[in-house]
Design a protein around this motif. Structure first.
Motif, PDB file in Angstrom:
ATOM      1  N   GLU A  89       0.833  -1.206   0.000  1.00  0.00           N
ATOM      2  CA  GLU A  89       0.000   0.000   0.000  1.00  0.00           C
ATOM      3  C   GLU A  89       0.866   1.254   0.000  1.00  0.00           C
ATOM      4  O   GLU A  89       0.535   2.255  -0.626  1.00  0.00           O
ATOM      5  N   LEU A 120      -4.597  12.752  10.407  1.00  0.00           N
ATOM      6  CA  LEU A 120      -4.028  11.558   9.763  1.00  0.00           C
ATOM      7  C   LEU A 120      -2.508  11.557   9.851  1.00  0.00           C
ATOM      8  O   LEU A 120      -1.874  10.507   9.910  1.00  0.00           O
ATOM      9  N   VAL A 162      -5.834  11.357   1.354  1.00  0.00           N
ATOM     10  CA  VAL A 162      -7.150  10.845   1.759  1.00  0.00           C
ATOM     11  C   VAL A 162      -7.590   9.671   0.884  1.00  0.00           C
ATOM     12  O   VAL A 162      -8.525   8.964   1.238  1.00  0.00           O
ATOM     13  N   GLY A 163      -6.888   9.454  -0.236  1.00  0.00           N
ATOM     14  CA  GLY A 163      -7.217   8.328  -1.107  1.00  0.00           C
ATOM     15  C   GLY A 163      -6.640   7.006  -0.611  1.00  0.00           C
ATOM     16  O   GLY A 163      -6.923   5.961  -1.194  1.00  0.00           O
ATOM     17  N   GLN A 164      -5.817   7.031   0.468  1.00  0.00           N
ATOM     18  CA  GLN A 164      -5.198   5.799   0.975  1.00  0.00           C
ATOM     19  C   GLN A 164      -5.998   5.247   2.154  1.00  0.00           C
ATOM     20  O   GLN A 164      -6.616   6.003   2.891  1.00  0.00           O
ATOM     21  N   ARG A 165      -5.946   3.924   2.341  1.00  0.00           N
ATOM     22  CA  ARG A 165      -6.651   3.331   3.478  1.00  0.00           C
ATOM     23  C   ARG A 165      -5.699   3.038   4.627  1.00  0.00           C
ATOM     24  O   ARG A 165      -6.027   3.224   5.780  1.00  0.00           O
ATOM     25  N   ASP A 166      -4.498   2.565   4.304  1.00  0.00           N
ATOM     26  CA  ASP A 166      -3.517   2.220   5.326  1.00  0.00           C
ATOM     27  C   ASP A 166      -2.902   3.510   5.914  1.00  0.00           C
ATOM     28  O   ASP A 166      -2.497   4.395   5.162  1.00  0.00           O
ATOM     29  N   PRO A 167      -2.847   3.656   7.257  1.00  0.00           N
ATOM     30  CA  PRO A 167      -2.333   4.886   7.875  1.00  0.00           C
ATOM     31  C   PRO A 167      -0.909   5.234   7.435  1.00  0.00           C
ATOM     32  O   PRO A 167      -0.582   6.408   7.229  1.00  0.00           O
ATOM     33  N   VAL A 201      -1.109   6.660   4.021  1.00  0.00           N
ATOM     34  CA  VAL A 201      -1.605   8.041   4.053  1.00  0.00           C
ATOM     35  C   VAL A 201      -0.431   8.999   4.214  1.00  0.00           C
ATOM     36  O   VAL A 201      -0.284   9.971   3.457  1.00  0.00           O
TER      37      VAL A 201
END
Lengths: 235, 106
Positions: free
Chosen positions: A8, A94, A118-123, A126
């Motif tokens: 990711e 975030l 903001v398009g990423q899910r994994d911190p 991000v």
């Protein structure tokens, strides 16, 4: 940073770099238009280094080129920068940064870095997406601004090269992804009408501010748009 | 504008830009998360950018004129509809205006 990155994170970094290259190249047109508008090369560079927000930068040189007052130039540029404040409120929780890094994160908070973050899910992705995009755009945008400013200085008559038309196209490209929602289209039509009506009647810079004022009124009185249309977010 | 006034304009606008960005990072998120604030901000951005398109394309001082910039903008719109990259859009618009002027129009 790490010997084995999660996929990711790698994907976020790749996305950030490709956006940085595309946006950075666009800086060439800003640099050229800056000097054509009457700014010196150092003044044009100062905008890319310090102001660092494409829409606001193009707006400021646009008002200057049209012969507007300093107040109109600053007001237009600053109003366009208000969305960066909203982006900051979204990305700050975030990123979880403190001290001088927070200042750096603030300066790098623009359409592109926010959109990738903001398009990423994994911190972890991000954070990687935000910093890669923000730093990548910053470095390339400034390098290309310098190239464009030096080229613009050497070009001669800007009209012969169509550079005045390039400015309109630049703003159209910036607004294009924001016109998906019906309400945005209505406000766009209103802005066209207000601007065309006021250009012959008011000093340079005022028609643009009047269009913004009309949009604020619409935003306050109109019923909410249907959710999920992605308003207020960069493309 | 004189060089000094221009520098002041550049630096004041830059300071304002940074203050806005930093404020976003410092205020509690929910202060700015209201629907009305988000919507007004999005609409103001659209109105400013569209108004700037109009001014850059048809204004000449306080006159509204049709010249090579208008067909150039139409070409830019077609390029955007075809999902061309930003830099290609800008170059095509400039080339259109430059070409029309080389042919003696606008």
């Amino acid at each position: 940073m790490h010997s084995s990155r999660p996929p990711e994170v790698t994907a976020a970094v790749r996305q950030g770099l490709s956006i940085a290259v595309a946006t950075g190249l666009y800086g060439i047109s800003f640099g050229a238009l800056g000097v054509v508008a009457g700014l010196s090369v150092p003044q044009t560079m100062a905008l890319s280094l310090l102001l660092f927000s494409g829409g606001s930068q193009f707006a400021l040189i646009g008002v200057v080129a049209a012969g507007g007052t300093p107040l109109a130039a600053v007001a237009t540029s600053t109003l366009l920068g208000v969305r960066n404040m909203l982006y900051g409120a979204v990305v700050a929780p975030l990123l979880q940064v403190r001290g001088w890094r927070r200042l750096a994160a603030a300066q790098l908070t623009i359409d592109e870095s926010t959109a990738v973050a903001v398009g990423q899910r994994d911190p972890q992705a991000v954070r990687a997406g935000f910093w890669t995009t923000g730093l990548g755009v910053f470095v390339l945008w400034n390098l290309c601004t310098l190239l464009g400013a030096l080229a613009g200085d050497a070009l001669g008559d800007p009209r012969a090269w169509g550079l005045d038309a390039a400015a309109g196209a630049a703003f159209l490209a910036l607004v294009w992804p924001r016109l998906a929602a019906r309400q945005a289209q209505a406000v766009a039509a209103l802005a066209v009408a207000v601007t065309l009506a006021l250009v012959p009647l008011t000093p340079a810079g005022i028609p643009v501010l009047a269009a913004a004022a009309a949009a604020i009124v619409v935003g306050l009185v109109a019923p909410p748009a249907r959710p999920g249309r992605g308003e207020g977010r960069a493309a | 504008m004189t060089p000094t006034v221009l520098w002041a304009t550049v630096l004041v606008a830059s300071a304002a830009s940074f203050v806005l960005k930093l404020a976003g990072h410092l205020v509690p998120e929910h202060w700015l998360a209201t629907d009305r604030v988000q919507r007004s901000s999005a609409l103001v951005t659209v109105a400013l950018l569209v108004s700037l398109v109009v001014v850059q394309t048809v204004a000449d001082g306080q006159a509204v004129v049709v010249d090579a910039r208008l067909p150039a903008l139409a070409v830019a719109a077609v390029a955007l509809a075809l999902r061309a990259p930003f830099v290609v859009v800008v170059v095509l618009a400039a080339a259109t205006a430059a070409g029309l002027r080389a042919l003696g129009w606008g």
